[in-house]
Design a protein around this motif. Structure first.
Motif, PDB file in Angstrom:
ATOM      1  N   CYS A 298      38.304  44.350  34.026  1.00  0.00           N
ATOM      2  CA  CYS A 298      39.247  42.341  33.674  1.00  0.00           C
ATOM      3  C   CYS A 298      38.922  41.904  31.844  1.00  0.00           C
ATOM      4  CB  CYS A 298      38.504  41.509  34.838  1.00  0.00           C
ATOM      5  SG  CYS A 298      38.951  42.525  36.670  1.00  0.00           S
ATOM      6  N   CYS A 306      40.075  45.610  37.789  1.00  0.00           N
ATOM      7  CA  CYS A 306      40.838  45.032  37.934  1.00  0.00           C
ATOM      8  C   CYS A 306      41.631  45.869  38.037  1.00  0.00           C
ATOM      9  CB  CYS A 306      41.381  44.325  37.003  1.00  0.00           C
ATOM     10  SG  CYS A 306      41.004  42.299  36.491  1.00  0.00           S
ATOM     11  N   ALA A 313      53.276  42.715  42.309  1.00  0.00           N
ATOM     12  CA  ALA A 313      52.296  41.197  42.280  1.00  0.00           C
ATOM     13  C   ALA A 313      53.678  40.334  42.468  1.00  0.00           C
ATOM     14  CB  ALA A 313      51.661  41.098  41.447  1.00  0.00           C
ATOM     15  N   GLU A 332      41.303  37.136  32.719  1.00  0.00           N
ATOM     16  CA  GLU A 332      41.675  37.734  34.353  1.00  0.00           C
ATOM     17  C   GLU A 332      40.908  38.659  35.759  1.00  0.00           C
ATOM     18  OE1 GLU A 332      43.378  41.247  33.324  1.00  0.00           O
ATOM     19  OE2 GLU A 332      45.279  40.710  32.741  1.00  0.00           O
ATOM     20  N   GLN A 334      39.849  39.733  39.495  1.00  0.00           N
ATOM     21  CA  GLN A 334      41.290  40.343  41.257  1.00  0.00           C
ATOM     22  C   GLN A 334      39.840  40.527  41.729  1.00  0.00           C
ATOM     23  OE1 GLN A 334      42.353  44.328  40.781  1.00  0.00           O
ATOM     24  NE2 GLN A 334      44.534  43.537  41.673  1.00  0.00           N
ATOM     25  N   SER A 349      35.115  39.179  43.972  1.00  0.00           N
ATOM     26  CA  SER A 349      35.581  40.193  42.908  1.00  0.00           C
ATOM     27  C   SER A 349      34.636  41.070  43.273  1.00  0.00           C
ATOM     28  CB  SER A 349      35.355  39.931  41.618  1.00  0.00           C
ATOM     29  OG  SER A 349      33.711  39.751  41.393  1.00  0.00           O
ATOM     30  N   THR A 386      44.534  41.393  48.549  1.00  0.00           N
ATOM     31  CA  THR A 386      43.749  41.845  47.360  1.00  0.00           C
ATOM     32  C   THR A 386      45.027  39.724  46.188  1.00  0.00           C
ATOM     33  OG1 THR A 386      42.987  43.466  47.535  1.00  0.00           O
ATOM     34  CG2 THR A 386      43.725  42.926  45.207  1.00  0.00           C
ATOM     35  N   PHE A 388      45.773  38.717  42.475  1.00  0.00           N
ATOM     36  CA  PHE A 388      45.209  38.624  41.614  1.00  0.00           C
ATOM     37  C   PHE A 388      45.443  37.494  40.553  1.00  0.00           C
ATOM     38  CE2 PHE A 388      47.131  39.772  36.624  1.00  0.00           C
ATOM     39  CZ  PHE A 388      45.616  40.338  36.159  1.00  0.00           C
ATOM     40  N   ARG A 390      45.545  35.933  36.650  1.00  0.00           N
ATOM     41  CA  ARG A 390      45.119  35.341  35.306  1.00  0.00           C
ATOM     42  C   ARG A 390      45.090  34.235  34.539  1.00  0.00           C
ATOM     43  NH1 ARG A 390      49.156  37.828  34.417  1.00  0.00           N
ATOM     44  NH2 ARG A 390      47.939  39.853  33.389  1.00  0.00           N
ATOM     45  N   SER A 413      48.619  40.926  44.919  1.00  0.00           N
ATOM     46  CA  SER A 413      48.764  42.393  44.139  1.00  0.00           C
ATOM     47  C   SER A 413      49.030  43.165  45.448  1.00  0.00           C
ATOM     48  CB  SER A 413      47.441  42.905  43.847  1.00  0.00           C
ATOM     49  OG  SER A 413      46.709  42.241  43.047  1.00  0.00           O
TER      50      SER A 413
END
Length: 426
Positions: A298, A306, A313, A332, A334, A349, A386, A388, A390, A413
């Motif tokens: 990530c 990630c 997504a 990032e 996830q 994570s 899951t 994600f 940013r 995701s």
């Protein structure tokens, strides 16, 4: 020819102006300490105990010497020819035995890969709706590398326009122009072939039709990474073919000094190469490659991984995070959902770290009740889903609570293999 006669001929070639430097010769001869066979007279003496290879060959019949020479020439020239003719390095991929990833899927690690111009991810995991098995992953990766190697070779072998071609003076405006580009097909089969044409089979699963092209005298046929004759490619062979294409671009009427959109129209397509593929055809299938998720580090969180590659997504929240300081960077993370508390969502994570994402409103409930069933195959966000994220943060900070003003995107995701697949949460 006798040695003494040969010595005489050599002496006769000496320039008349030449003067012997006996002092130099004497110094050299004095400095030689190991016994050497120097002159033709010494070479004629018996030295059976330490004969050189060439001395031993001298005793063989002439036909035996000729046979040895021809054999050596074939070995050397064959090796040189093979090295010279290899058009690209043979794709090679070494993978580990399968293990179970952090998401509970089967995973392999890449220990070595020679993959054209592409660098493979360090790990790949098999999607739960994959069209291949975990045992087929090495072949799929190798097939992908082979197609990439062919593409890299085509890009450096056949002429095409570089970046910015067709841009007017100073790059400020676009003008009407032709552009040449190279294209490598998806894997296909030779359906028909004769001296005048070659037909490549269209893949019905991708709504492709057959393509018939006319080879030229310059069309190259390649098998096992080497040039072969046209007969080296036969009907039924799995191939990829390379075309050199020309398109004519016309600027739109709204073009100005700073922006311009162009409309391209195909002009011609020339078959420049047909490449026989090494792997069984099924391993080149797009769905086989898209059955894998890349597992990468990530960005900004080196202890976590990630997933990337072909997928998708669903946006839960799009933020307007800005870089406030020169030390800020886009990061990032996830993870799987462990808690849902209104505007606060906790994910774990792959390293086991808990991250809390705080938004201004309960974006998860809004999505679950207003969008999931209507638009996204009822794929709701729940414990175990899951997500994600940013976000923007200073490079030297690693906070585990992320706020709305830091967020660039907050997503559910998806696990997709084909474009027509219904949304499925990862």
């Amino acid at each position: 020819m006798k040695d003494t006669y040969f010595d005489a001929l050599m002496a006769a070639t000496r320039p008349k102006s030449y003067h012997a430097k006996t002092d130099f010769t004497d110094r050299v001869m004095t400095s030689i300490r190991s016994p050497e066979i120097l002159s033709s007279q010494f070479r004629k003496k018996s030295v059976n105990k330490k004969e050189t290879l060439f001395m031993k060959l001298r005793h063989l019949p002439k036909f035996a010497i000729v046979a040895i020479a021809i054999g050596a020439l074939l070995v050397v020239s064959g090796s040189a020819f093979a090295a010279y003719q290899l058009l690209w390095p043979k794709p090679e991929v070494h993978v580990s035995q399968p293990t179970t990833s952090a998401s509970g899927r089967k995973e392999v690690a890449i220990s070595f890969a020679q993959c054209g111009s592409t660098t493979l991810a360090s790990h790949y995991e098999l999607k739960s709706n994959a069209t291949i098995t975990i045992d087929e992953v090495p072949m799929v990766l190798k097939a992908h590398c082979e197609l990439d190697a062919i593409g890299a070779w085509a890009d450096t072998t056949f002429p095409h326009d570089g970046p910015g071609m067709g841009i007017g003076a100073g790059g400020a405006s676009m003008t009407e122009h032709d552009s040449t580009y190279v294209n490598v097909s998806l894997a296909t089969h030779v359906k028909a072939k004769d001296a005048q044409s070659i037909t490549f089979e269209g893949l019905t699963k991708y709504n492709q039709t057959d393509t018939t092209m006319t080879p030229t005298s310059a069309t190259r046929y390649i098998a096992d990474g080497r040039d072969v004759t046209a007969d080296g490619i036969q009907v039924g062979d799995a191939v990829a073919y390379v075309t050199s294409n020309v398109a004519h671009y016309t600027p739109s009427s709204t073009c100005n000094a700073t922006t311009c959109s162009m409309t391209g129209k195909p002009v011609s397509s020339t078959l420049v190469a047909v490449v026989k593929l090494d792997q069984p055809f099924q391993y080149y299938d797009q769905l086989a490659w898209q059955s894998l998720s890349e597992v990468t580090v990530c960005s900004g969180n080196p202890e976590d991984t990630c997933t990337a590659g072909y997928g998708g997504a669903i946006d839960l929240y799009n933020g307007n995070a800005v870089f406030k300081d020169k030390g800020d960077q886009m990061k990032e993370i996830q993870g799987v959902v462990t808690q849902l508390n209104g505007p606060s969502t906790v994910i774990r994570s792959t390293s086991g770290t808990l991250f809390t994402i705080v938004t201004n409103t309960d974006v998860v409930s809004t999505y679950n009740t207003q969008k999931a069933a209507q638009y996204y195959n009822n794929q709701v966000v729940k414990i175990g889903s899951t997500l994600f994220v940013r976000y923007v943060e200073s490079a030297d900070q690693h906070n585990h609570t992320l706020y709305a003003d830091q967020l660039s995107s907050f997503q559910l995701s998806l696990e997709l293999v084909g474009k027509s697949d219904l949304p499925k949460a990862y």
